[in-house]
Scaffold this motif. Structure first.
Motif, PDB file in Angstrom:
ATOM      1  N   VAL A 216       0.833  -1.206   0.000  1.00  0.00           N
ATOM      2  CA  VAL A 216       0.000   0.000   0.000  1.00  0.00           C
ATOM      3  C   VAL A 216       0.866   1.253   0.000  1.00  0.00           C
ATOM      4  O   VAL A 216       0.592   2.213  -0.729  1.00  0.00           O
ATOM      5  CB  VAL A 216      -0.940   0.000   1.226  1.00  0.00           C
ATOM      6  CG1 VAL A 216      -1.728   1.295   1.270  1.00  0.00           C
ATOM      7  CG2 VAL A 216      -1.891  -1.173   1.165  1.00  0.00           C
ATOM      8  N   LEU A 217       1.908   1.232   0.800  1.00  0.00           N
ATOM      9  CA  LEU A 217       2.797   2.394   0.898  1.00  0.00           C
ATOM     10  C   LEU A 217       3.347   2.786  -0.473  1.00  0.00           C
ATOM     11  O   LEU A 217       3.228   3.938  -0.906  1.00  0.00           O
ATOM     12  CB  LEU A 217       3.940   2.057   1.863  1.00  0.00           C
ATOM     13  CG  LEU A 217       5.035   3.104   2.036  1.00  0.00           C
ATOM     14  CD1 LEU A 217       4.477   4.330   2.734  1.00  0.00           C
ATOM     15  CD2 LEU A 217       6.194   2.524   2.845  1.00  0.00           C
ATOM     16  N   SER A 218       3.937   1.816  -1.181  1.00  0.00           N
ATOM     17  CA  SER A 218       4.535   2.124  -2.477  1.00  0.00           C
ATOM     18  C   SER A 218       3.457   2.430  -3.512  1.00  0.00           C
ATOM     19  O   SER A 218       3.635   3.322  -4.369  1.00  0.00           O
ATOM     20  CB  SER A 218       5.417   0.961  -2.943  1.00  0.00           C
ATOM     21  OG  SER A 218       4.727  -0.264  -2.806  1.00  0.00           O
ATOM     22  N   GLY A 219       2.324   1.736  -3.445  1.00  0.00           N
ATOM     23  CA  GLY A 219       1.256   1.971  -4.417  1.00  0.00           C
ATOM     24  C   GLY A 219       0.655   3.363  -4.286  1.00  0.00           C
ATOM     25  O   GLY A 219       0.397   4.034  -5.297  1.00  0.00           O
ATOM     26  N   ILE A 220       0.448   3.832  -3.057  1.00  0.00           N
ATOM     27  CA  ILE A 220      -0.153   5.156  -2.853  1.00  0.00           C
ATOM     28  C   ILE A 220       0.794   6.259  -3.326  1.00  0.00           C
ATOM     29  O   ILE A 220       0.367   7.256  -3.918  1.00  0.00           O
ATOM     30  CB  ILE A 220      -0.510   5.350  -1.365  1.00  0.00           C
ATOM     31  CG1 ILE A 220      -1.678   4.433  -0.989  1.00  0.00           C
ATOM     32  CG2 ILE A 220      -0.871   6.805  -1.068  1.00  0.00           C
ATOM     33  CD1 ILE A 220      -2.958   4.671  -1.786  1.00  0.00           C
ATOM     34  N   VAL A 221       2.084   6.070  -3.089  1.00  0.00           N
ATOM     35  CA  VAL A 221       3.055   7.076  -3.548  1.00  0.00           C
ATOM     36  C   VAL A 221       2.986   7.206  -5.073  1.00  0.00           C
ATOM     37  O   VAL A 221       2.957   8.313  -5.625  1.00  0.00           O
ATOM     38  CB  VAL A 221       4.482   6.689  -3.088  1.00  0.00           C
ATOM     39  CG1 VAL A 221       5.514   7.581  -3.766  1.00  0.00           C
ATOM     40  CG2 VAL A 221       4.592   6.806  -1.576  1.00  0.00           C
ATOM     41  N   VAL A 222       2.934   6.073  -5.757  1.00  0.00           N
ATOM     42  CA  VAL A 222       2.864   6.099  -7.234  1.00  0.00           C
ATOM     43  C   VAL A 222       1.515   6.665  -7.692  1.00  0.00           C
ATOM     44  O   VAL A 222       1.453   7.420  -8.673  1.00  0.00           O
ATOM     45  CB  VAL A 222       3.091   4.676  -7.801  1.00  0.00           C
ATOM     46  CG1 VAL A 222       2.870   4.657  -9.312  1.00  0.00           C
ATOM     47  CG2 VAL A 222       4.497   4.206  -7.481  1.00  0.00           C
ATOM     48  N   ALA A 223       0.447   6.336  -6.993  1.00  0.00           N
ATOM     49  CA  ALA A 223      -0.877   6.870  -7.367  1.00  0.00           C
ATOM     50  C   ALA A 223      -0.884   8.394  -7.256  1.00  0.00           C
ATOM     51  O   ALA A 223      -1.448   9.083  -8.120  1.00  0.00           O
ATOM     52  CB  ALA A 223      -1.951   6.269  -6.455  1.00  0.00           C
ATOM     53  N   TRP A 224      -0.249   8.918  -6.214  1.00  0.00           N
ATOM     54  CA  TRP A 224      -0.152  10.384  -6.068  1.00  0.00           C
ATOM     55  C   TRP A 224       0.690  10.968  -7.194  1.00  0.00           C
ATOM     56  O   TRP A 224       0.350  11.991  -7.776  1.00  0.00           O
ATOM     57  CB  TRP A 224       0.473  10.722  -4.703  1.00  0.00           C
ATOM     58  CG  TRP A 224       0.739  12.185  -4.527  1.00  0.00           C
ATOM     59  CD1 TRP A 224      -0.138  13.125  -4.095  1.00  0.00           C
ATOM     60  CD2 TRP A 224       1.950  12.876  -4.829  1.00  0.00           C
ATOM     61  NE1 TRP A 224       0.449  14.360  -4.087  1.00  0.00           N
ATOM     62  CE2 TRP A 224       1.739  14.246  -4.536  1.00  0.00           C
ATOM     63  CE3 TRP A 224       3.203  12.493  -5.322  1.00  0.00           C
ATOM     64  CZ2 TRP A 224       2.721  15.209  -4.706  1.00  0.00           C
ATOM     65  CZ3 TRP A 224       4.179  13.457  -5.492  1.00  0.00           C
ATOM     66  CH2 TRP A 224       3.944  14.798  -5.194  1.00  0.00           C
ATOM     67  N   LEU A 225       1.775  10.272  -7.485  1.00  0.00           N
ATOM     68  CA  LEU A 225       2.709  10.777  -8.502  1.00  0.00           C
ATOM     69  C   LEU A 225       2.035  10.889  -9.868  1.00  0.00           C
ATOM     70  O   LEU A 225       2.253  11.858 -10.610  1.00  0.00           O
ATOM     71  CB  LEU A 225       3.901   9.807  -8.578  1.00  0.00           C
ATOM     72  CG  LEU A 225       5.203  10.316  -9.174  1.00  0.00           C
ATOM     73  CD1 LEU A 225       5.771  11.439  -8.323  1.00  0.00           C
ATOM     74  CD2 LEU A 225       6.214   9.167  -9.253  1.00  0.00           C
ATOM     75  N   LEU A 226       1.189   9.930 -10.203  1.00  0.00           N
ATOM     76  CA  LEU A 226       0.586   9.889 -11.546  1.00  0.00           C
ATOM     77  C   LEU A 226      -0.800  10.530 -11.607  1.00  0.00           C
ATOM     78  O   LEU A 226      -1.381  10.630 -12.686  1.00  0.00           O
ATOM     79  CB  LEU A 226       0.466   8.427 -12.001  1.00  0.00           C
ATOM     80  CG  LEU A 226       1.762   7.646 -12.180  1.00  0.00           C
ATOM     81  CD1 LEU A 226       1.466   6.241 -12.691  1.00  0.00           C
ATOM     82  CD2 LEU A 226       2.701   8.368 -13.153  1.00  0.00           C
TER      83      LEU A 226
END
Length: 784
Positions: free
Chosen positions: A752-762
């Motif tokens: 979740v941690l890595s996925g949310i960071v990427v979701a914010w980024l994109l």
């Protein structure tokens, strides 16, 4: 008109808060019950209807018997001190409020219990060697009696010869004693020797369920008693039992809940005070979070009776999701201090937060339909929590925030510059593409592991004590339970005797080191009759010879009639206490029993044999549940795919194909990157990582929806501010989950941690490009 709206908003807020107050009263009632409505037994997460009912009941019987026992081992170099320590310790165990019964000493009556039980049936109980001798060379039994009589250490009395002239019962009891030869009596205490040291074994039965948190609260009394005994008598004390693992799991989960909850709340408080510089936004945000968690807990307890600690751990993470709605509203208030209208602000964000809620619910509601109590609880907790947080924003925020913000809006230069970069076509193409390629490479490292043991934190100290106790007491470490069933008690005992031939073969081959079965203590009636006939034949053929060799004046005759020795006779005797649980009796029209195999070296051989025997079932709960986890991992994968399809349909209904793709692609890539990073760290993928993908989809699509719903590009920096605040709180929540001592939760947190960071980024990918007018305006401002 304005007055009418304010009045309407106050009524709505009052109704909602009245409902929240009723939930608070319900919560008080629920937690004031004798037992807290919190479940800690990991098996309660699992579906029961997918398991063999007979195997399920059999396992419950065995688990109830084993999980409610605690074994203690005392070791000391000074024998007298060791005995005094055992006396003192066993006498005080009941005072710890943990146990209902303590088995420390074996009194004289218990020592004679085996003889008392078997003696009336002595003419139908034979060992295997006796059977062979009586069949092939019955005359050798006479020689055996003579040798025993002339042995000065045999202790054969005239009374014994009178009741058992051929000394058959003596040898039978002797063999039974050899089965427990590892243990001896030391001043009445059960003791054993291991590597030259003497150990005393004490067992105690728990006062209640090992998973009862109230019972676990007394474990401190036991630890204090153990330390007192160790210091007073200079002995070493070890213990093992489900109680200690259950208590550790409870404390671990409580600690993680506190860490996650407090960490998330502190993070949110800091962010709100830093960005909004006012207590009102902080109070509103806490209100929506608190309402979400309160209603979710109350409803979950009302539906399921209890809430599992795992649901609470994940539920605590809801803070990061439900705060999303609050941030968008509060940011709207921040950017319009001069013409603020609380109702208009709500209307402005209504479509976006409602779409966000619907897309999140699409994923969670699918889990609610799964016949899996753990997923159902998680789903219900999340759905109710999100809806309640959403309704709190809708019902209460317009009323409590009628006054505009008085602070100066924060400068958003970083957000403006970051968003400007997204107008570069190369960035819009290369960044998502690069992350997607990285995800594909990382996904090649994915490996799945559905082992349920990942859900149980195993403290090293407890595990070491358990292994040492097993070695000292001779209980094998790798035990396998076999369930044997038949239509009658007699047929079941015959089936167990047939299985005995294979068990002996496995033991000889080293497949197992030992086994325990009820037929070792109660032969079938068929065997008893065969034994009786052999004994009758012995008396007929050899009685005269024995009378002559022993100079008996009276004839040697068999004066004991055949009397069926039944399983009920064994279970009624106190000798059945340690192993009586092996006999399960009538379950679902089947008579069943358990066979325990110790130190299993080749499980494949055993499983192959079981496959060819319909009467046998392997009772390996961990493997069975792990298989179910694997099935549900596939189920959730399909559910995840369905959720993406449904959301795509919803997006295509509202947007063009191009914009719908821009909305769905960021959470899709974010999920792939989350799995890839988890795999790159060597963490196996479980059902919980797939649940994490549902979370990433729900949160990630919120981010892109708010950009897609932008009416004008000038609002984009404020939208990005709200999304950033939401992402930070989510990362705080789930980042802390990554610190969990439980492997499955740790992996969930990483994904979740890595996925949310990427979701914010994109997320800005869904942002509309600037219009020509806005570009001209910007160029004009640059020239000034």
């Amino acid at each position: 008109m304005k007055k009418k709206n304010v009045l309407s908003s106050s009524k709505i807020a009052f109704i909602w808060l009245a409902f929240i107050a009723s939930c608070a009263l319900t919560l008080s009632y629920q937690i004031m019950q004798p037992k807290l409505p919190i479940e800690t037994n990991i098996l309660a997460l699992l579906p029961k209807d997918k398991q063999d009912p007979l195997a399920q009941k059999a396992f419950e019987r065995v688990a109830d018997n084993l999980s409610n026992k605690v074994v203690f081992l005392l070791q000391g170099d000074d024998k007298q001190r060791l005995l005094s320590a055992a006396e003192d310790f066993s006498a005080q165990l009941l005072d710890t409020k943990l146990f209902v019964k303590v088995q420390a000493k074996v009194d004289e009556l218990q020592q004679r219990a085996w003889g008392k039980l078997y003696f009336p049936f002595r003419s139908q109980l034979l060992t295997e060697s006796q059977k062979i001798r009586l069949k092939d060379n019955p005359e050798k039994q006479v020689e055996h009696v003579i040798s025993q009589l002339y042995n000065p250490f045999s202790g054969v009395s005239g009374t014994e010869l009178g009741s058992d002239p051929f000394l058959l019962f003596r040898d039978y009891l002797s063999e039974k004693n050899q089965q427990t030869a590892q243990f001896t009596l030391l001043n009445g205490f059960i003791s054993t020797k291991y590597q030259g040291k003497t150990y005393i074994v004490i067992q105690a039965d728990l006062l209640g369920d090992a998973y009862d948190t109230q019972l676990q609260s007394h474990i401190g009394n036991l630890i204090a008693l153990e330390k007192t005994i160790e210091n007073k008598f200079h002995v070493k004390l070890m213990h093992t039992g489900t109680l200690f693992y259950a208590a550790y799991g409870t404390q671990s989960a409580k600690s993680e809940i506190s860490t996650i909850g407090i960490g998330s709340l502190l993070g949110i408080i800091f962010l709100l005070l830093w960005v909004y510089r006012s207590t009102l936004p902080l109070l509103l945000a806490l209100l929506s979070i608190g309402c979400g968690l309160l209603v979710a807990f109350v409803v979950s307890v009302a539906v399921f009776g209890k809430v599992h600690l795992f649901s609470l751990v994940f539920g605590a993470s809801l803070i990061g999701v439900s705060i999303d709605y609050a941030f968008h509203y509060l940011t709207e208030r921040l950017k319009t201090p001069h013409n603020w209208d609380s109702q208009k602000a709500l209307k402005h964000i209504f479509s976006a937060i409602t779409l966000g809620l619907i897309t999140s619910l699409m994923g969670y509601l699918g889990l609610l339909a799964a016949p899996f109590p753990g997923l159902q609880q998680l789903s219900l907790f999340s759905v109710i929590g999100l809806i309640s947080a959403y309704l709190t924003v809708i019902c209460c925020y317009p009323y409590f925030s009628k006054k505009p913000s008085t602070i100066t809006p924060p400068k958003l230069m970083f957000f403006i510059q970051w968003l400007n970069l997204w107008h570069n076509p190369k960035l819009r193409l290369l960044l998502p593409l690069g992350l997607f390629v990285f995800a594909l490479l990382g996904l090649t490292q994915v490996h799945f592991n559905d082992d349920i043991r990942q859900l149980q934190a195993m403290p090293v100290d407890l595990k070491e004590q358990e292994q040492q106790i097993k070695k000292i007491t001779g209980v094998g470490e790798k035990q396998q339970l076999l369930l044997v069933k038949s239509n009658t008690e007699e047929n079941l005992l015959i089936a167990l005797e047939t299985l005995d031939l294979k068990l002996k073969e496995w033991k000889k081959q080293g497949v197992i080191s030992s086994y325990r079965s009820i037929h070792q203590f109660v032969p079938s009636l068929k065997t008893q009759r065969e034994n009786y006939q052999l004994v009758q034949s012995l008396y007929i053929k050899e009685a005269s010879l024995l009378q002559e060799r022993l100079n008996f004046s009276a004839p040697v005759i068999l004066n004991v009639p055949f009397s069926p020795f039944l399983i009920k006779d064994f279970l009624a005797s106190p000798v059945s206490a340690p192993l009586g649980f092996l006999w399960l009796g009538n379950i679902n029209q089947n008579i069943a029993s358990i066979v325990i195999l110790s130190d299993v070296k080749n499980k494949a051989d055993i499983l192959r044999y079981i496959e060819d025997n319909a009467a046998l079932t392997s009772l390996d709960k961990a493997d069975e549940i792990s298989t179910i986890f694997g099935v549900y991992r596939v189920y959730i994968s399909m559910l995840l795919g369905s959720a993406y399809l449904l959301i795509c349909c919803l997006l295509l209904y509202r947007y063009t194909l191009k914009l719908a793709c821009k909305v769905i692609i960021p959470p899709l890539i974010a999920g792939c990157v989350g799995l890839a990073i988890t795999s790159v760290f060597g963490i196996p993928i479980t059902i919980f990582n797939l649940l994490a993908l549902l979370l990433i989809l729900g949160i990630g699509i919120d981010y892109t929806l708010f950009f897609a719903e932008l009416k004008k590009h000038a609002d984009a920096p404020n939208t990005l501010l709200a999304i950033t605040l939401s992402a930070i709180t989510t990362v705080l929540s789930f980042g802390l989950l990554a610190l969990s001592a439980t492997a499955a939760i740790h992996g969930f947190g990483i994904t979740v941690l890595s996925g949310i960071v990427v979701a914010w980024l994109l997320a800005p990918l869904a942002m509309p490009l600037k219009s020509k007018t806005e570009n001209m305006k910007i160029e004009h401002e640059k020239t000034l």
